[in-house]
Scaffold this active site. Structure first.
Site, PDB file in Angstrom:
ATOM      1  N   LYS A  70     -31.672  12.094   9.800  1.00 13.37           N
ATOM      2  CA  LYS A  70     -31.777  10.676   9.441  1.00 13.37           C
ATOM      3  C   LYS A  70     -33.123  10.150   9.880  1.00 13.37           C
ATOM      4  CE  LYS A  70     -29.920   6.855   7.886  1.00 13.37           C
ATOM      5  NZ  LYS A  70     -31.157   6.701   7.076  1.00 13.37           N
ATOM      6  N   LYS A  94     -33.034   8.932  19.340  1.00  9.90           N
ATOM      7  CA  LYS A  94     -32.510   7.593  19.058  1.00  9.90           C
ATOM      8  C   LYS A  94     -31.070   7.663  18.533  1.00  9.90           C
ATOM      9  CE  LYS A  94     -35.478   5.163  16.728  1.00  9.90           C
ATOM     10  NZ  LYS A  94     -36.255   4.446  15.673  1.00  9.90           N
ATOM     11  N   LYS A 106     -38.111  12.423   9.614  1.00  8.29           N
ATOM     12  CA  LYS A 106     -39.038  11.395   9.155  1.00  8.29           C
ATOM     13  C   LYS A 106     -39.809  11.980   7.994  1.00  8.29           C
ATOM     14  CE  LYS A 106     -40.121   7.255  10.825  1.00  8.29           C
ATOM     15  NZ  LYS A 106     -39.170   6.517  11.683  1.00  8.29           N
TER      16      LYS A 106
HETATM   17  N1  GLU Z   1     -37.464   3.733  10.117  1.00  6.15           N
HETATM   18  C1  GLU Z   1     -36.467   3.212  11.008  1.00  6.15           C
HETATM   19  C2  GLU Z   1     -36.642   3.817  12.381  1.00  6.15           C
HETATM   20  O1  GLU Z   1     -37.694   4.260  12.744  1.00  6.15           O
HETATM   21  C3  GLU Z   1     -35.063   3.335  10.444  1.00  6.15           C
HETATM   22  C4  GLU Z   1     -34.605   4.733  10.164  1.00  6.15           C
HETATM   23  C5  GLU Z   1     -33.252   4.804   9.466  1.00  6.15           C
HETATM   24  O2  GLU Z   1     -32.634   3.778   9.272  1.00  6.15           O
HETATM   25  O3  GLU Z   1     -32.875   5.917   9.112  1.00  6.15           O
HETATM   26  O4  GLU Z   1     -35.739   3.810  13.180  1.00  6.15           O
END
Ligand code: GLU
Length: 417
Positions: A70, A94, A106
């Site tokens: 994710k 996270k 990412k």
């Molecule tokens: N880009 C956001 C982050 O860095 C959200 C990532 C997501 O919702 O998958 O947490």
């Protein structure tokens, strides 16, 4: 002066500290630091005038042990594989920290989205999505917005994936518009989470949020609404900035007016009536209660950390503080609410969106916001308790929880073969 740490070096440094605190062996360390899968793709773009430019695109799945990967997709000229690796690793910790069943990923394309027309942007998005199609999917890897992308980008990605599948697959991306399977509350989720994290820290320190002064660096998707939510909750937002510079009003800025100004197409907050102009450097050094870096990585570093006067830094961006800066800030008594905790509201509501998509059953905005608040306060409590117990920074505690949960999942699953 030594060269400033890159995002990837910072991420590795933080992992090494968590591994040391957890007493994990070298084999585990290697397993946790090595991205599981990295894809680099060419993204050919036909510009509106007919000429073709080949852009570089990436998707890194850092870890898949606790569930599908994710993480967001970034469109930014400086994006490269090392940056994407760092951001993917931070997503792993996270997701584990906040207890959502995902690994971390990412993606990115090295492009300036502001220099493209809407049609060009759509073509880049669809081609990038097609190139990474084999590795994404609701059970494999679920992209979302990040710097330079938004809910329209996600709608195009969802459409592209769905056309290739032959049916509509809403759960392949999150951060979509509500009209195509997005969740209520996702748009403001990261910013709302920044507020919850900030208030948890203030409450613990016995500071009344009403009247607390705030400076926000970055007036985009995260920073703009964080300023607004903090203002609505009674804080005095004295400064905000974007790439063009910043504005200051010691009596409190008109955050709603500034949001309208930028949404109406103003290229920068600078020049907003009734404000003084300041630089991004000056904003970071303001004497405020809460500083929210909500732009890019590495903005607080060994060269400026000693000048930071904020009492709390709440990291809306990923990786805004380098490890060198962390040490200086700790010596000066600044409390840093780390990115993996402070900005986790975005991926938390992404998780809620994915759950709603898979169930085809949607929640109200109040339900989303209440669940987000509960989730973030629980995560904050766990981080704060471990930080006190082990006498480590909130960042190290947050990393220890995230890394520890991923290590535990590896241990439980076993190494194949
Ligand atoms: N880009 C956001 C982050 O860095 C959200 C990532 C997501 O919702 O998958 O947490």
């Amino acid at each position: 002066m030594a060269a400033r740490m890159s995002a990837w070096e910072s991420a590795q440094h933080q992992l090494a500290e968590a591994v040391r605190q957890l007493g994990l062996d070298d084999g585990f360390h290697d397993l946790l630091r090595t991205p599981r899968r990295e894809v680099a793709v060419a993204v050919p773009l036909r510009h509106d005038d007919g000429h073709v430019e080949v852009l570089k695109g990436y998707r890194v799945q850092h870890n898949l042990t606790r569930g599908p990967a994710k993480g967001g997709v970034r469109f930014h000229p400086a994006t490269d594989l090392d940056e994407v690796r760092a951001l993917a690793m931070w997503m792993t910790w996270k997701c584990a920290l906040i207890g959502v069943p995902y690994g971390g990923a990412k993606g990115g394309v090295a492009v300036d989205p502001k220099a493209l027309s809407r049609n060009e942007l759509e073509r880049v998005t669809r081609r990038y999505c097609s190139e990474i199609l084999p590795i994404i999917g609701p059970e494999k890897d679920i992209p979302a917005p990040d710097v330079g992308t938004d809910e329209q980008t996600m709608a195009w990605m969802m459409d592209t994936y769905s056309i290739h599948s032959g049916y509509t697959v809403t759960g392949v991306v999150t951060g979509k518009p509500v009209s195509v399977g997005g969740s209520e509350g996702r748009g403001g989720a990261t910013s709302r989470g920044v507020m919850f994290a900030a208030f948890s820290a203030l409450r613990e320190a016995g500071v009344d949020p009403r009247g607390a002064t705030v400076a926000v660096q970055g007036f985009g998707k995260v920073g703009g609404l964080a300023a607004q939510f903090l203002h609505d909750a009674g804080c005095t937002v004295v400064a905000v900035s974007d790439v063009g510079g910043g504005v200051y009003d010691g009596g409190g800025l008109d955050t709603a007016g500034l949001l309208r100004h930028v949404r109406a197409g103003a290229p920068t907050v600078v020049g907003y009536p009734g404000t003084d102009t300041i630089t991004n450097t000056e904003l970071l050094e303001l004497d405020v209660d809460i500083l929210v870096p909500a732009a890019m990585e590495g903005v607080i570093h060994d060269g400026n950390a000693s000048k930071v006067r904020a009492r709390f830094i709440v990291e809306g961006a990923n990786g805004p503080t380098t490890p060198d800066a962390d040490e200086i800030l700790a010596e000066n008594g600044t409390v840093v609410i780390p990115d993996v905790l402070a900005n986790s509201g975005g991926v938390a509501v992404s998780y809620f969106e994915w759950v709603q998509d898979l169930q085809a059953y949607f929640w109200t905005e109040d339900e989303v916001n209440d669940r987000l608040k509960a989730l973030m306060e629980r995560a904050y409590g766990q981080v704060s308790a471990l930080s006190a117990e082990r006498k480590v920074s909130l960042r190290t505690a947050a990393q220890m929880i995230g890394v520890g949960r991923v290590a535990e999942a590896h241990r439980t699953r076993g190494l194949y073969p």
